[in-house]
Scaffold this active site. Structure first.
Site, PDB file in Angstrom:
ATOM      1  N   SER A   1       0.827  -1.197   0.000  1.00 11.03           N
ATOM      2  CA  SER A   1       0.000   0.000   0.000  1.00 11.03           C
ATOM      3  C   SER A   1       0.869   1.259   0.000  1.00 11.03           C
ATOM      4  O   SER A   1       1.730   1.420  -0.864  1.00 11.03           O
ATOM      5  CB  SER A   1      -0.957  -0.053   1.192  1.00 11.03           C
TER       6      SER A   1
ATOM      7  N   ASP B   1      -5.695  -4.037  -1.710  1.00 10.04           N
ATOM      8  CA  ASP B   1      -4.758  -3.612  -0.671  1.00 10.04           C
ATOM      9  C   ASP B   1      -3.876  -4.738  -0.129  1.00 10.04           C
ATOM     10  O   ASP B   1      -4.356  -5.687   0.490  1.00 10.04           O
ATOM     11  CB  ASP B   1      -5.580  -2.995   0.464  1.00 10.04           C
TER      12      ASP B   1
END
Length: 289
Positions: A39, A160
């Site tokens: 991320s 993610d």
């Protein structure tokens, strides 16, 4: 084997702390032979490996006021709280050009963690194997559930990387990193709580069984990983850099003053621990799990 490695946690706009840490590392010409991030950690790592001092700060602070950077209008119109096209297309290609040439010429191994929506398992990609798709992969790693759309890449539906492997220390060690340096974005002692809304994931993502399960247990995986890191740190087997103060910066923070403060804290924490890091890296020790 890699004599040293850098493991970078995500955390949305909390990643500005990591940007500060890496800014100091760049000033000191400290580049690790192995870098892995998820991320926001992967985003910061890219500009670190392209040797672009100041770029992470600029992207996260100078553009935070842009109407497409973070807005509920994005969420309503595009199902994306963050303006993903702005962040992963307009900024790197036009507004704040990313140095692809230097990035790809860098000798450091770079690994990006993502989450497979169907299996809920981590999927890792390396810079060397995906030279033309690096922005798409980092975008996938940064696509937060409920706030972004999944990214389709090579037969995978990806989101993610912090869901399936929030702090990829085990991956780094499995890849042969002998001396891991971990950059966290939360203060010491922080632990996640089970979200009362986690089970709503199964209704929102009916086709992503793996993702829904991973989201429901995410808090426990994260806390277990931190427990493991604390143990390794107490044994001198990893070196951890974490915020020395908690400025209450949110994952979707839009206040540039708070972001600037946390950036400076990351820089300062790196500066004050740099000599200790170098001494620790020079000591001989190999860890295994």
């Amino acid at each position: 084997m890699y004599k040293d490695g850098l493991i970078l946690e995500g955390g949305g706009m909390k990643g500005i702390y990591t940007a500060g840490v890496l800014e100091y590392f760049m000033e000191k010409d400290r580049y690790f032979s192995y870098v892995i991030g998820v991320s926001a950690g992967a985003c910061n790592a890219a500009s670190y490996l392209s040797r672009q001092r100041g770029r992470n700060r600029s992207v996260m602070i100078d553009y935070v006021g842009h109407p497409d950077y973070i807005s509920f209008r994005n969420l309503i119109q595009r199902r994306e709280l963050f303006g993903m096209d702005l962040i992963f297309d307009q900024i790197p290609n036009v507004l704040q050009p990313f140095d692809f040439q230097t990035f790809h010429a860098a000798e450091e191994r770079f690994v990006i963690g993502t989450t497979d929506c169907l299996t809920g398992e981590p999927v890792y990609f390396e810079k060397s194997g995906h030279p033309s798709d690096i922005l798409s992969i980092i975008r996938a790693s940064s696509s937060i559930p409920f706030m972004s759309k999944a990214v389709t890449y090579r037969g995978h539906q990806l989101m993610d990387g912090g869901v399936a492997d929030p702090i990829p220390i085990r991956k780094a060690i499995a890849d042969g990193v002998e001396k891991p340096v971990i950059v966290l974005t939360k203060s010491k002692g922080f632990r996640k709580k089970a979200s009362p809304f986690s089970k709503t994931t199964r209704y929102f993502y009916k086709d992503y069984i793996g993702l829904t399960h991973a989201m429901e247990i995410r808090w426990k995986l994260y806390n277990d990983t931190l427990d493991e890191i604390d143990k390794l740190e107490s044994e001198g087997k990893v070196f951890v850099i974490r915020p020395s103060e908690d400025f209450k910066v949110k994952g979707a923070e839009r206040n540039p003053e708070k972001l600037e403060q946390m950036f400076k804290q990351g820089y300062s924490d790196a500066q004050h621990t740099f000599e200790a890091i170098e001494n620790w890296l020079e000591a001989t020790a190999v860890i295994s799990l």
